[in-house]
Design a protein around this motif. Structure first.
Motif: not given
Lengths: 479, 288
Positions: B5-6, B79, B13-14, B90, B95, B9-10, B85-86, B2
Motif C-alpha cells: 500500500a505504501y 526516494h 503521488s509522484l 527502517r 523491515r 501510494r508513493r 519518511g520514517l 502495508r
C-alpha cells in the motif's frame, strides 16, 4: 518511559567520543530537554537511542529497545532533522506524503487528514513540499511522527531555525502532550528554550552529561536575573548604582543592565535624584560568562565563539549597519549554550557581570574577528542556518542577537518581552502587555516572570508600586 | 500488505512516475514511426516487424520501455535513501528487506503494463505510418490469424514479444537492485545500461563454446548484433563467435532444450550476483 544507559559513540579512532556514557531517564508526563551546544552530541545521542547509529549503550522504551518494539511507530514518535529542508520528496503534496506514511504503518488515511488539521496544515495540504517553509516542514514531520498515536515523542531540535511563533507553537504542543501523560524528549541548543519548555533539563557538554536538573533548579543555576533600565540620563544613574554596590553594564545606546540591586531600589534611587526613567524592567538572560569578553582577540577564543554563535553572519551585518555612537557595544551577553556550559563547570571562576566598561580599543578588532570566525570550519552549517533565517523573515527570529545592540523603539518591544521570560510569549497577546505575558508563562517561570515597568512620574506618588506602562500598539506586532 | 500500500501510494503521488511513463510512450511511438518509414519495400518480415513494434533503436542498449522501467525502479529506491519518511522504523534488517521485496512486487506489474502499453501503441503507430511500398504480408490483420502467436510458429513473433515484456520487467528490477547497491539513481541506471553491453558478448561467447547460437527470438531483441551487422562491423566479430549473420534464419526448431537451459543459466548468474550484493549491502547498513 525512556531509560537510557551508557550511550557511547566514537566516530573515529583516537578522537574524543561524540557521546560518552550518557545515562538518563525521561519519565512520562514530563518534558525532558537535552541541552547542549552545537556538536555536544545531542543528535548523536538521539540517533543512538533509536539505533540509527552503531554504538554502545542501551535505550529502553517502556522496557524494550527500539528495534525490538513490535510496532515502533505506534509507541515512539521520532522527529529527526533531515539533510534537506523538506521533510519528504519535494515534488510530493503534503497530504499524499502523510497518507503514504500512514499506509506504511497501517493507519487509515483519515488519521493523516486529522493530523493535518491538528498541525494547522490542512489549508495547504495539497501544495508540494518544495514550497514549504522550515516551520511548515517541521510541523509536517511532527504530524508524521504522531501518525501512530505514540505515547513517547523523541524530537531532535524541533525548533532549530524556526521563527519564534512556530517555536512557541511547538513548545505549547510539547507541553500539552506531556500534560496528557506522554513522555517527551526534546533536544535544544538554547538554555532559554530548555527553561521554557522542559520540566527537566539534561545538559550535555562535549558528549558528557554535565548536569541533570529539574527546571526550577536549572533556571536558578543557569539563568541570570538583571534589571534593564532605559532613560536619557543613564550615565549618572550608572555612577549612582555603582556607588551603591550594583554592577552595571551598558545595554544599547540608552540603556543599562543592572545586577545586584532590585528594581524597586533602582526606582527609588532614580526618583530621589530626579533622574527620568523610560523603562525599568526585570529580565532573565543566560548567565554571562566573563572569559568570553576577554579572549576575543586571543587565539583561543575562535573555538569558543565559533560554537557559540551559529548566527554570527547576521550579527556582523547588523553591527555594520548600526555602529554604536555613544557606548562601545558590550560583548554579546552569553545567550549561548556553550558559554553557559562552561559557567556551570566553573561557577566560581566567572563572576556574574562583565566589566562595566569594556576596553574601547578592543572592540574594532573583536568584531571583524567574530564575523570571520563564524565562517570557519563550521561554515556549511552556518550557511544553512543563514538560509533558513532568511526564509523566516521575522525580526523576532534574530532578536536575541540584537537584544543588546542599539535599537529602534519598535525593535525594543520584542526585546523587552524576551527579557521577561526568556521565551517569545504569545505575540498576539502582547498589546495587552506584560501582565498577560507574565501570566501565560507563569507556570513555567516561577522566578522573575513578573514584568513591570516603572515610570518616574508615577513613582512620585507611589514609589513602591509597579505600574505597567502603556501598551505598545498592535502595529508593533505585525513585524 | 502495508508495504504494498505504501509503495503504491508513493508511486502514484509522484509526478516523476507519470513523466517517465509519458516520456517512454512518446519516445517509443516516435521511434516506431521512424523505423517504419525506413523499412524496405516488400512484405514485412518477422524480424522487422518485431523491431518496429518494440521500437528498438540501434546501439541503444535497452528498449525505451525497459529504460523507463529501470528508471522507475531506481527512483523508487532513491526516494527511500534521500527522503526517508520514517527513518527510525527502517533500522531492522527484516523491515528493510520486506520493503525491498514490496517494491519489487509493485514494480513488476507496473513494468508489465508499461510494456503492453508501448507494444499496443507502437503496433498502432506502425500500422498507421506504414510506407506505400511495404505490405504487411503475414501480419495483415493479425487478429484473424491466431496461429502467428502460437508458440513455436516458424515466423511467429510470440516468443520475441514475450521476451520483450520479460526484458522490461527484469530491467525494472535490475534498476531497483543496482540502485540498492550503490544508493544513487544515476549510478544505478548507468550500471543497468552497462549490463547488456557486457552481457551480450559474454553470453554469445559462452553459447559458441557450447556450439550453439542465440535463438532467433532473442536475436531479434539484441541491440548490438543487429546494429553491428547493419553497419558492417559485426561480420568479423560475429563469425569469430560463430554468429554469422547468415545464421539469421536460425535453427529455432533445432535448438536443443539443453541450449535454452544453458542460456537461462548464463542470464541468471548476474541476477543472482546482484541479489546477493543487495543482501550483503543491507546487512551492512542501518538504513535503506
Amino acid at each position: 518511559m525512556i531509560q537510557t544507559t551508557g550511550l557511547t559513540k566514537t566516530y573515529r579512532r583516537r578522537r574524543p567520543p561524540a557521546v560518552l556514557d550518557l545515562t538518563f531517564d525521561a519519565r512520562p508526563g514530563v518534558v525532558t530537554a537535552l541541552l547542549g551546544a552545537e556538536g555536544a552530541g545531542k543528535t548523536t545521542a538521539v540517533r543512538l537511542m533509536v539505533e540509527l547509529e552503531r554504538g554502545l549503550g542501551i535505550t529502553l522504551f517502556g522496557g524494550r529497545t527500539y528495534r525490538s518494539l513490535r510496532r515502533p511507530e505506534r509507541e515512539v514518535g521520532v522527529l529527526l532533522p533531515t539533510g534537506t529542508a523538506a521533510m519528504g520528496h519535494p515534488g510530493q503534496r503534503a497530504y499524499c506524503h502523510l497518507r503514504m506514511l500512514a499506509a506504511s504503518i497501517g493507519v487509515p488515511a483519515r488519521r493523516a487528514d486529522e493530523l493535518l488539521e491538528q498541525t494547522r496544515l490542512a489549508g495547504i495540504a495539497d501544495h508540494r513540499l518544495r514550497s514549504f517553509s522550515p516551520g511548515m516542514s517541521r510541523r509536517l514531520g511532527l504530524a508524521a511522527a504522531l501518525l501512530g498515536s505514540p505515547g513517547t515523542l523523541l524530537l531532535d531540535t524541533p525548533t532549530d531555525g524556526l521563527s519564534p511563533r512556530s517555536a512557541e507553537w511547538f513548545h505549547s504542543f510539547v507541553r500539552s502532550f506531556a500534560v496528557a501523560g506522554g513522555t517527551v524528549l526534546v533536544t535544544t541548543r538554547t538554555p532559554e528554550e530548555a527553561a521554557a519548555v522542559a520540566d527537566r533539563v539534561i545538559t550535555l557538554d562535549q558528549g558528557r552529561l554535565a548536569s541533570d536538573q529539574p527546571a526550577g533548579e536549572f533556571r536558578r543555576a543557569r539563568l541570570h536575573h538583571e534589571v534593564s533600565v532605559r532613560g536619557p540620563q543613564m550615565a549618572r544613574l550608572a555612577d549612582l548604582l555603582t556607588g551603591q554596590g550594583g554592577e552595571v553594564r551598558p545595554d544599547g545606546t540608552t540603556g543599562i543592565a543592572v545586577t545586584g540591586i532590585g528594581r524597586t531600589e533602582i526606582g527609588e534611587l532614580a526618583y530621589r535624584h530626579g533622574i527620568l526613567l523610560h523603562e525599568l524592567a526585570d529580565r532573565v538572560v543566560d548567565r554571562p560568562a566573563q572569559h568570553l569578553a576577554l579572549p576575543t582577540t586571543s587565539g583561543r577564543s575562535g573555538h569558543v565563539q565559533l560554537q557559540a554563535q551559529p548566527q554570527a553572519p547576521h550579527q556582523g551585518s547588523y553591527q555594520g549597519a548600526h555602529p554604536s555612537p555613544l557606548h562601545t557595544p558590550p560583548q554579546p551577553p552569553a545567550h549561548t549554550p556553550h558559554q553557559a556550559t562552561h559557567q556551570a563547570h566553573h561557577p566560581a571562576a566567572h563572576p556574574d557581570s562583565p566589566s562595566d566598561s569594556p576596553p574601547a580599543q578592543a572592540e574594532p578588532q573583536a568584531q571583524p574577528q567574530l564575523q570571520s570566525q563564524s565562517r570557519g570550519p563550521d561554515h556549511q552549517r552556518g550557511r544553512r542556518h543563514a538560509r533558513i533565517s532568511a526564509i523566516d523573515t521575522d525580526p523576532l527570529s534574530t532578536e536575541h542577537l540584537m537584544a543588546d545592540w542599539p535599537q529602534t523603539p519598535e525593535q525594543r518591544v520584542p526585546d523587552e518581552q524576551r527579557g521577561s521570560a526568556g521565551e517569545p510569549a504569545h505575540p498576539e497577546l502582547f498589546h495587552e502587555h506584560t501582565v498577560s505575558a507574565a501570566h501565560s508563562v507563569g507556570a513555567a517561570h516561577p522566578i522573575g516572570s513578573e514584568h513591570h515597568s516603572h515610570h518616574s512620574h508615577y513613582s512620585e506618588h507611589q514609589p513602591d508600586t509597579t505600574v505597567t506602562h502603556p501598551a505598545p500598539g498592535p502595529d508593533h506586532l505585525s513585524e | 500488505m502495508r508495504v504494498l500500500a505504501y509503495e503504491l501510494r508513493r508511486l502514484r503521488s509522484l509526478r516523476s512516475t507519470w513523466l517517465i511513463v509519458s516520456a517512454v510512450v512518446c519516445c517509443d511511438v516516435a521511434a516506431a514511426v521512424v523505423l517504419t518509414r525506413q523499412l524496405p519495400a516488400g512484405p514485412l518480415s518477422t524480424t522487422e516487424a518485431v523491431r518496429a513494434v518494440t521500437a528498438l533503436v540501434p546501439l541503444l542498449p535497452l528498449p525505451f520501455a525497459a529504460l523507463g522501467a529501470g528508471a522507475l525502479g531506481a527512483l523508487s529506491y532513491r526516494h527511500e535513501v534521500r527522503y526517508p519518511g520514517l527513518a527510525a522504523s527502517r533500522v531492522t534488517l527484516l523491515r528493510r528487506l520486506w520493503l525491498l521485496v514490496g517494491k519489487l512486487v509493485v514494480l513488476a506489474p507496473v513494468a508489465l503494463a508499461l510494456a503492453v502499453l508501448t507494444l499496443t501503441l507502437d503496433a498502432l503507430a506502425v500500422r498507421l505510418a506504414l510506407p506505400t511500398g511495404v505490405t504487411l504480408g503475414v501480419f495483415d490483420d493479425p487478429v484473424l490469424r491466431p496461429e502467428l502467436f502460437v508458440d513455436g510458429a516458424p515466423v511467429g513473433p510470440a516468443r520475441s514479444l514475450a521476451a520483450f515484456v520479460l526484458l522490461v520487467v527484469v530491467s525494472g528490477w535490475a534498476g531497483l537492485l543496482f540502485t540498492a547497491v550503490v544508493r544513487s539513481a544515476v549510478a544505478g541506471l548507468l550500471a543497468l545500461l552497462a549490463v547488456p553491453v557486457l552481457l551480450e558478448p559474454a553470453a554469445a561467447m559462452a553459447l559458441s563454446r557450447l556450439g550453439d547460437s542465440w535463438p532467433l527470438w532473442a536475436q531479434e531483441l539484441m541491440p548490438f548484433r543487429f546494429s553491428l551487422g547493419r553497419f558492417g562491423l559485426g561480420s568479423g566479430l560475429g563469425s569469430r563467435l560463430g554468429l554469422a549473420s547468415s545464421a539469421r534464419p536460425g535453427p529455432v526448431a533445432g535448438l536443443a532444450p539443453a541450449g535454452v537451459a544453458e542460456l537461462l543459466v548464463t542470464l541468471a548468474v548476474p541476477g543472482v550476483v546482484l541479489l546477493l550484493g543487495c543482501l550483503l549491502a543491507q546487512l551492512r547498513r542501518r538504513a535503506l
